[in-house]
Design a protein around this motif. Structure first.
Motif, PDB file in Angstrom:
ATOM      1  N   SER A   1       0.795  -0.971   0.062  1.00 51.22           N
ATOM      2  CA  SER A   1      -0.154   0.180  -0.082  1.00 51.22           C
ATOM      3  C   SER A   1       0.678   1.108   0.008  1.00 51.22           C
ATOM      4  O   SER A   1       2.061   1.219   0.328  1.00 51.22           O
ATOM      5  N   ASP A   2       0.503   2.399  -0.302  1.00 50.16           N
ATOM      6  CA  ASP A   2       1.091   3.745  -0.488  1.00 50.16           C
ATOM      7  C   ASP A   2       1.738   3.989   0.963  1.00 50.16           C
ATOM      8  O   ASP A   2       2.747   4.263   0.914  1.00 50.16           O
ATOM      9  N   ALA A   3       0.733   3.683   2.091  1.00 50.28           N
ATOM     10  CA  ALA A   3       1.127   4.114   3.516  1.00 50.28           C
ATOM     11  C   ALA A   3       2.412   3.037   3.726  1.00 50.28           C
ATOM     12  O   ALA A   3       3.515   3.800   4.477  1.00 50.28           O
ATOM     13  N   PHE A   4       2.351   1.876   3.369  1.00 49.34           N
ATOM     14  CA  PHE A   4       3.483   1.039   4.095  1.00 49.34           C
ATOM     15  C   PHE A   4       4.452   1.154   3.069  1.00 49.34           C
ATOM     16  O   PHE A   4       5.649   1.335   3.630  1.00 49.34           O
ATOM     17  N   ASP A   5       4.471   1.598   1.951  1.00 47.65           N
ATOM     18  CA  ASP A   5       5.630   1.912   1.046  1.00 47.65           C
ATOM     19  C   ASP A   5       6.494   3.123   1.468  1.00 47.65           C
ATOM     20  O   ASP A   5       7.519   3.306   1.553  1.00 47.65           O
ATOM     21  N   PHE A   6       5.605   3.963   1.922  1.00 49.54           N
ATOM     22  CA  PHE A   6       6.271   5.370   2.281  1.00 49.54           C
ATOM     23  C   PHE A   6       6.972   5.117   3.497  1.00 49.54           C
ATOM     24  O   PHE A   6       8.132   5.218   3.782  1.00 49.54           O
ATOM     25  N   GLY A   7       6.430   4.377   4.602  1.00 47.36           N
ATOM     26  CA  GLY A   7       7.013   3.977   5.741  1.00 47.36           C
ATOM     27  C   GLY A   7       8.427   3.081   5.689  1.00 47.36           C
ATOM     28  O   GLY A   7       9.516   3.147   5.998  1.00 47.36           O
ATOM     29  N   THR A   8       8.325   2.269   4.487  1.00 47.80           N
ATOM     30  CA  THR A   8       9.596   1.136   4.222  1.00 47.80           C
ATOM     31  C   THR A   8      10.541   2.142   3.676  1.00 47.80           C
ATOM     32  O   THR A   8      11.789   2.014   3.870  1.00 47.80           O
ATOM     33  N   ALA A   9      10.053   3.224   2.689  1.00 47.30           N
ATOM     34  CA  ALA A   9      11.361   4.015   2.082  1.00 47.30           C
ATOM     35  C   ALA A   9      11.981   4.804   3.168  1.00 47.30           C
ATOM     36  O   ALA A   9      13.221   4.928   2.898  1.00 47.30           O
ATOM     37  N   VAL A  10      11.371   5.383   4.038  1.00 44.67           N
ATOM     38  CA  VAL A  10      11.737   6.311   5.239  1.00 44.67           C
ATOM     39  C   VAL A  10      12.852   5.263   5.856  1.00 44.67           C
ATOM     40  O   VAL A  10      14.052   5.666   6.205  1.00 44.67           O
ATOM     41  N   HIS A  11      12.398   4.095   6.563  1.00 44.32           N
ATOM     42  CA  HIS A  11      12.934   3.351   7.076  1.00 44.32           C
ATOM     43  C   HIS A  11      14.504   3.019   6.097  1.00 44.32           C
ATOM     44  O   HIS A  11      15.528   2.857   6.934  1.00 44.32           O
TER      45      HIS A  11
ATOM     46  N   GLY B   1      12.910  -2.232  -6.063  1.00 46.22           N
ATOM     47  CA  GLY B   1      12.760  -1.008  -5.524  1.00 46.22           C
ATOM     48  C   GLY B   1      11.340  -0.747  -4.880  1.00 46.22           C
ATOM     49  O   GLY B   1      10.491  -1.629  -5.089  1.00 46.22           O
ATOM     50  N   ILE B   2      11.323   0.580  -4.340  1.00 47.19           N
ATOM     51  CA  ILE B   2       9.887   0.923  -3.667  1.00 47.19           C
ATOM     52  C   ILE B   2       9.483   2.115  -4.420  1.00 47.19           C
ATOM     53  O   ILE B   2       9.840   3.055  -4.542  1.00 47.19           O
ATOM     54  N   PRO B   3       8.308   1.756  -5.472  1.00 43.00           N
ATOM     55  CA  PRO B   3       7.950   2.927  -6.366  1.00 43.00           C
ATOM     56  C   PRO B   3       7.149   3.930  -5.377  1.00 43.00           C
ATOM     57  O   PRO B   3       6.198   3.573  -4.519  1.00 43.00           O
ATOM     58  N   LEU B   4       7.415   5.214  -5.696  1.00 41.81           N
ATOM     59  CA  LEU B   4       6.767   6.268  -5.092  1.00 41.81           C
ATOM     60  C   LEU B   4       6.298   7.460  -5.897  1.00 41.81           C
ATOM     61  O   LEU B   4       6.978   7.485  -7.010  1.00 41.81           O
ATOM     62  N   LYS B   5       5.115   8.101  -5.622  1.00 45.47           N
ATOM     63  CA  LYS B   5       5.052   9.324  -6.361  1.00 45.47           C
ATOM     64  C   LYS B   5       5.731  10.402  -6.027  1.00 45.47           C
ATOM     65  O   LYS B   5       6.312  10.290  -4.930  1.00 45.47           O
ATOM     66  N   PRO B   6       6.084  11.219  -7.086  1.00 40.94           N
ATOM     67  CA  PRO B   6       7.121  12.361  -6.743  1.00 40.94           C
ATOM     68  C   PRO B   6       6.811  13.065  -5.478  1.00 40.94           C
ATOM     69  O   PRO B   6       7.880  13.298  -4.637  1.00 40.94           O
ATOM     70  N   LYS B   7       5.685  13.397  -5.155  1.00 43.70           N
ATOM     71  CA  LYS B   7       5.449  14.058  -3.791  1.00 43.70           C
ATOM     72  C   LYS B   7       5.692  13.154  -2.541  1.00 43.70           C
ATOM     73  O   LYS B   7       6.308  13.840  -1.661  1.00 43.70           O
ATOM     74  N   ASP B   8       5.484  11.874  -2.698  1.00 42.58           N
ATOM     75  CA  ASP B   8       5.690  11.014  -1.754  1.00 42.58           C
ATOM     76  C   ASP B   8       7.361  10.674  -1.531  1.00 42.58           C
ATOM     77  O   ASP B   8       7.937  10.595  -0.278  1.00 42.58           O
ATOM     78  N   PHE B   9       8.031  10.666  -2.614  1.00 40.71           N
ATOM     79  CA  PHE B   9       9.460  10.410  -2.522  1.00 40.71           C
ATOM     80  C   PHE B   9      10.151  11.777  -1.792  1.00 40.71           C
ATOM     81  O   PHE B   9      11.008  11.396  -1.182  1.00 40.71           O
ATOM     82  N   ALA B  10       9.725  13.030  -2.303  1.00 38.79           N
ATOM     83  CA  ALA B  10      10.047  14.052  -1.621  1.00 38.79           C
ATOM     84  C   ALA B  10       9.868  13.966  -0.206  1.00 38.79           C
ATOM     85  O   ALA B  10      10.865  14.355   0.573  1.00 38.79           O
ATOM     86  N   ALA B  11       8.760  13.692   0.266  1.00 38.22           N
ATOM     87  CA  ALA B  11       8.315  13.642   1.524  1.00 38.22           C
ATOM     88  C   ALA B  11       9.254  12.511   2.466  1.00 38.22           C
ATOM     89  O   ALA B  11       9.441  12.843   3.522  1.00 38.22           O
TER      90      ALA B  11
END
Length: 276
Positions: free
Chosen positions: A52-62, A97-107
């Motif tokens: 999910s988007d939320a899971f991917d965001f947390g994994t990316a920051v991790h 990789g972990i795909p992110l939308k540009p705004k999520d990648f920046a965040a």
């Protein structure tokens, strides 16, 4: 690589190997087994949810904070409905990789930068090893337990400090306590402590390093009183025993047969007093 079958602490175990191990149970699986029927638990284990988007965001920051894990990748698409966007997302995932939308990648980068600039967090991460994996056998049931501490700082071969990294929508410590209760994080600490203790390793300090997923991505560090950890340990014991019984008999019961007599939550009745 297959999951280890001999108790011990292992470095370099791929995430998919760790999470895909059917011969042991993890802290998150044990927490879930206390929330749903064994029947649903087994079905969810055999049918994992897609990312999910939320899971991917947390994994990316991790990954960005701990320096290990799947790399976050800017997909270049803010919306993923088009065929081109779907193909790009699929390509990124296929390449690990972990795909992110540009705004999520920046965040994600902004959140990671805030963590690394935080004085206490920087001190915590100045020494240590990310994502060691450990397996140990529960002596009471024979069940193999596994854990994967985010950050381990060795004080000596048998003594460690463990820190767990979380992304959260909660803006501060006073709000994060509700996430601890909701997601059972107070069970995670004693799980890690127990598995490592079975391997002869004593955890002398455990902290949660948290970054808010929403701007301005504030960072805070929290720990729990012993009574909260002890409550989590008692819950863990119930989960281990439940898993052991179901595994031994290969019986994963659902809800009891017959009619379930239920009532409204008490707060629903109290609402009448508020609106009358």
């Amino acid at each position: 690589m297959s999951a280890p079958t001999v108790p011990g602490v292992y470095a370099g175990v791929p995430e998919q190997v760790y999470h895909g191990d059917r011969g042991s149970i993890s802290s998150s699986q044990a927490r879930r087994l206390l929330e749903v029927t064994p029947h649903r638990w087994k079905w969810e284990r055999d049918n994992p949810k897609p990312p999910s988007d939320a899971f991917d965001f947390g994994t990316a920051v991790h990954t960005l904070v701990l320096g290990i894990g799947a790399p976050p990748v800017d997909s270049g698409y803010e919306k993923w409905q088009s065929n081109d966007a779907k193909a790009e997302v699929a390509r990124i995932r296929a390449e690990g990789g972990i795909p992110l939308k540009p705004k999520d990648f920046a965040a994600a980068r902004a959140a990671a930068d805030r963590v690394l600039a935080h004085p206490t967090a920087a001190e915590m991460l100045s020494q240590g090893v990310p994502e060691l994996s450990a397996w140990a056998r529960d002596p009471a049931t024979g069940v193999m337990l596994r854990t994967r501490p985010d950050w381990t700082r060795w004080l000596d071969p048998n003594t460690a400090i463990v820190d767990d990294f979380k992304t959260s929508s909660e803006p501060g410590p006073d709000e994060f306590l509700w996430s601890i209760a909701k997601y059972g994080y107070h069970r995670q600490q004693p799980w890690i402590e127990y598995v490592l203790l079975l391997l002869g390793i004593r955890v002398v300090k455990f902290r949660f390093l948290v970054v808010c997923s929403d701007p301005p991505h504030e960072v805070y560090v929290v720990d729990l009183p012993r009574r909260a950890v002890d409550l989590g340990a008692r819950d863990n014991r119930r989960a281990i025993d439940r898993f052991a019984e179901c595994s031994l008999t290969d019986t994963w019961p659902s809800h009891l047969d017959g009619v379930h007599h239920i009532d409204l939550p008490e707060k629903t009745y109290r609402q009448e007093e508020w609106i009358s």
